[in-house]
Design a protein around this motif. Structure first.
Motif, mmCIF file in Angstrom:
data_model
loop_
_atom_site.group_PDB
_atom_site.id
_atom_site.type_symbol
_atom_site.label_atom_id
_atom_site.label_comp_id
_atom_site.label_asym_id
_atom_site.label_seq_id
_atom_site.Cartn_x
_atom_site.Cartn_y
_atom_site.Cartn_z
ATOM 1 N N MET A 1 0.841 -1.180 0.000
ATOM 2 C CA MET A 1 0.000 0.000 0.000
ATOM 3 C C MET A 1 0.889 1.247 0.000
ATOM 4 O O MET A 1 1.897 1.310 0.688
ATOM 5 N N ALA A 2 0.522 2.221 -0.774
ATOM 6 C CA ALA A 2 1.299 3.457 -0.865
ATOM 7 C C ALA A 2 1.229 4.232 0.449
ATOM 8 O O ALA A 2 0.220 4.227 1.143
ATOM 9 N N ASP A 3 2.308 4.890 0.765
ATOM 10 C CA ASP A 3 2.385 5.748 1.942
ATOM 11 C C ASP A 3 1.424 6.921 1.731
ATOM 12 O O ASP A 3 1.579 7.704 0.790
ATOM 13 N N PRO A 4 0.402 7.088 2.591
ATOM 14 C CA PRO A 4 -0.573 8.168 2.386
ATOM 15 C C PRO A 4 0.046 9.564 2.498
ATOM 16 O O PRO A 4 -0.533 10.524 2.008
ATOM 17 N N GLU A 5 1.205 9.663 3.102
ATOM 18 C CA GLU A 5 1.886 10.949 3.219
ATOM 19 C C GLU A 5 2.914 11.150 2.108
ATOM 20 O O GLU A 5 3.460 12.228 1.946
ATOM 21 N N GLY A 6 3.213 10.074 1.354
ATOM 22 C CA GLY A 6 4.229 10.127 0.302
ATOM 23 C C GLY A 6 3.674 10.647 -1.005
ATOM 24 O O GLY A 6 2.548 11.146 -1.079
ATOM 25 N N PRO A 7 4.452 10.504 -2.085
ATOM 26 C CA PRO A 7 4.052 11.048 -3.383
ATOM 27 C C PRO A 7 2.965 10.256 -4.091
ATOM 28 O O PRO A 7 2.451 10.691 -5.105
ATOM 29 N N GLY A 8 2.599 9.081 -3.602
ATOM 30 C CA GLY A 8 1.507 8.324 -4.205
ATOM 31 C C GLY A 8 1.889 7.508 -5.425
ATOM 32 O O GLY A 8 1.020 7.122 -6.195
ATOM 33 N N ILE A 9 3.155 7.227 -5.620
ATOM 34 C CA ILE A 9 3.580 6.412 -6.767
ATOM 35 C C ILE A 9 3.165 4.969 -6.516
ATOM 36 O O ILE A 9 3.457 4.406 -5.465
ATOM 37 N N VAL A 10 2.483 4.364 -7.503
ATOM 38 C CA VAL A 10 1.961 3.012 -7.319
ATOM 39 C C VAL A 10 2.413 2.017 -8.383
ATOM 40 O O VAL A 10 2.003 0.871 -8.365
ATOM 41 N N GLY A 11 3.257 2.428 -9.314
ATOM 42 C CA GLY A 11 3.702 1.489 -10.330
ATOM 43 C C GLY A 11 4.577 2.141 -11.378
ATOM 44 O O GLY A 11 4.888 3.333 -11.294
ATOM 45 N N VAL A 12 4.969 1.320 -12.338
ATOM 46 C CA VAL A 12 5.739 1.780 -13.496
ATOM 47 C C VAL A 12 4.853 1.593 -14.710
ATOM 48 O O VAL A 12 4.377 0.480 -14.973
ATOM 49 N N GLY A 13 4.603 2.658 -15.446
ATOM 50 C CA GLY A 13 3.722 2.595 -16.600
ATOM 51 C C GLY A 13 4.458 2.488 -17.920
ATOM 52 O O GLY A 13 4.196 1.603 -18.724
ATOM 53 N N THR A 14 5.392 3.398 -18.151
ATOM 54 C CA THR A 14 6.140 3.391 -19.404
ATOM 55 C C THR A 14 7.556 3.888 -19.150
ATOM 56 O O THR A 14 7.788 4.700 -18.258
ATOM 57 N N ILE A 15 8.470 3.375 -19.945
ATOM 58 C CA ILE A 15 9.888 3.723 -19.827
ATOM 59 C C ILE A 15 10.315 4.334 -21.152
ATOM 60 O O ILE A 15 10.090 3.748 -22.218
ATOM 61 N N GLY A 16 10.912 5.517 -21.110
ATOM 62 C CA GLY A 16 11.334 6.206 -22.323
ATOM 63 C C GLY A 16 12.651 5.673 -22.860
ATOM 64 O O GLY A 16 13.586 5.444 -22.102
ATOM 65 N N ILE A 17 12.692 5.481 -24.170
ATOM 66 C CA ILE A 17 13.912 5.093 -24.872
ATOM 67 C C ILE A 17 14.205 6.183 -25.894
ATOM 68 O O ILE A 17 13.391 6.415 -26.801
ATOM 69 N N PRO A 18 15.350 6.862 -25.790
ATOM 70 C CA PRO A 18 15.661 7.936 -26.741
ATOM 71 C C PRO A 18 16.026 7.375 -28.112
ATOM 72 O O PRO A 18 16.798 6.416 -28.216
ATOM 73 N N VAL A 19 15.450 7.954 -29.155
ATOM 74 C CA VAL A 19 15.693 7.506 -30.524
ATOM 75 C C VAL A 19 15.901 8.707 -31.444
ATOM 76 O O VAL A 19 15.334 9.764 -31.228
#
Length: 129
Positions: A1-19
């Motif tokens: 469970m995310a820290d209610p006082e923290g930034p609320g990050i709950v996962g990884v959605g997408t990762i950028g690859i420079p092209v």
């Protein structure tokens, strides 16, 4: 469970690859690796596109972002893609002319190998344990 006082990050959605060439990179990830195109939308205000792809069924995607001074193409991405069979993946990509490294096997560690995409970016393919 995310820290209610923290930034609320709950996962990884997408990762950028420079092209440097979004069309060439799109063709590699879609046609060579077999990723699904999830988004390919123009961003006219930036003169580019927002492109997201992912392995079929994956919750995490990659975004092919135009390179910049701060994020050049041709880097070690740190990304580890998974496969059920590293030897088969290695053989298949080699047969397609992809720049692959040696298939590495160590006791207690999943089999893996390095790959360079069409832009020179490096990632690893690791056998799911």
């Amino acid at each position: 469970m995310a820290d209610p006082e923290g930034p609320g990050i709950v996962g990884v959605g997408t990762i950028g690859i420079p092209v440097s060439d979004q069309d060439r990179a799109l063709a590699f990830y879609r046609d060579v690796l077999g990723f699904e195109v999830r988004v390919d939308a123009p961003l006219p205000q930036l003169g580019t596109r927002w492109i997201m792809l992912a392995p079929p069924g994956s919750a995490v995607s990659v975004s092919l972002v135009p390179e910049s001074d701060d994020a050049p193409a041709g880097v070690e991405t740190g990304i580890r893609f998974e496969t059920e069979d590293a030897e088969r993946a290695h053989r298949s990509l080699s047969e397609r002319g992809v720049d692959v490294g040696e298939l590495l096997r160590w006791p207690g560690v999943p089999a893996m190998f390095a790959v360079h995409d069409a832009e020179g970016n490096r990632f690893e393919i690791v056998e799911r344990g």
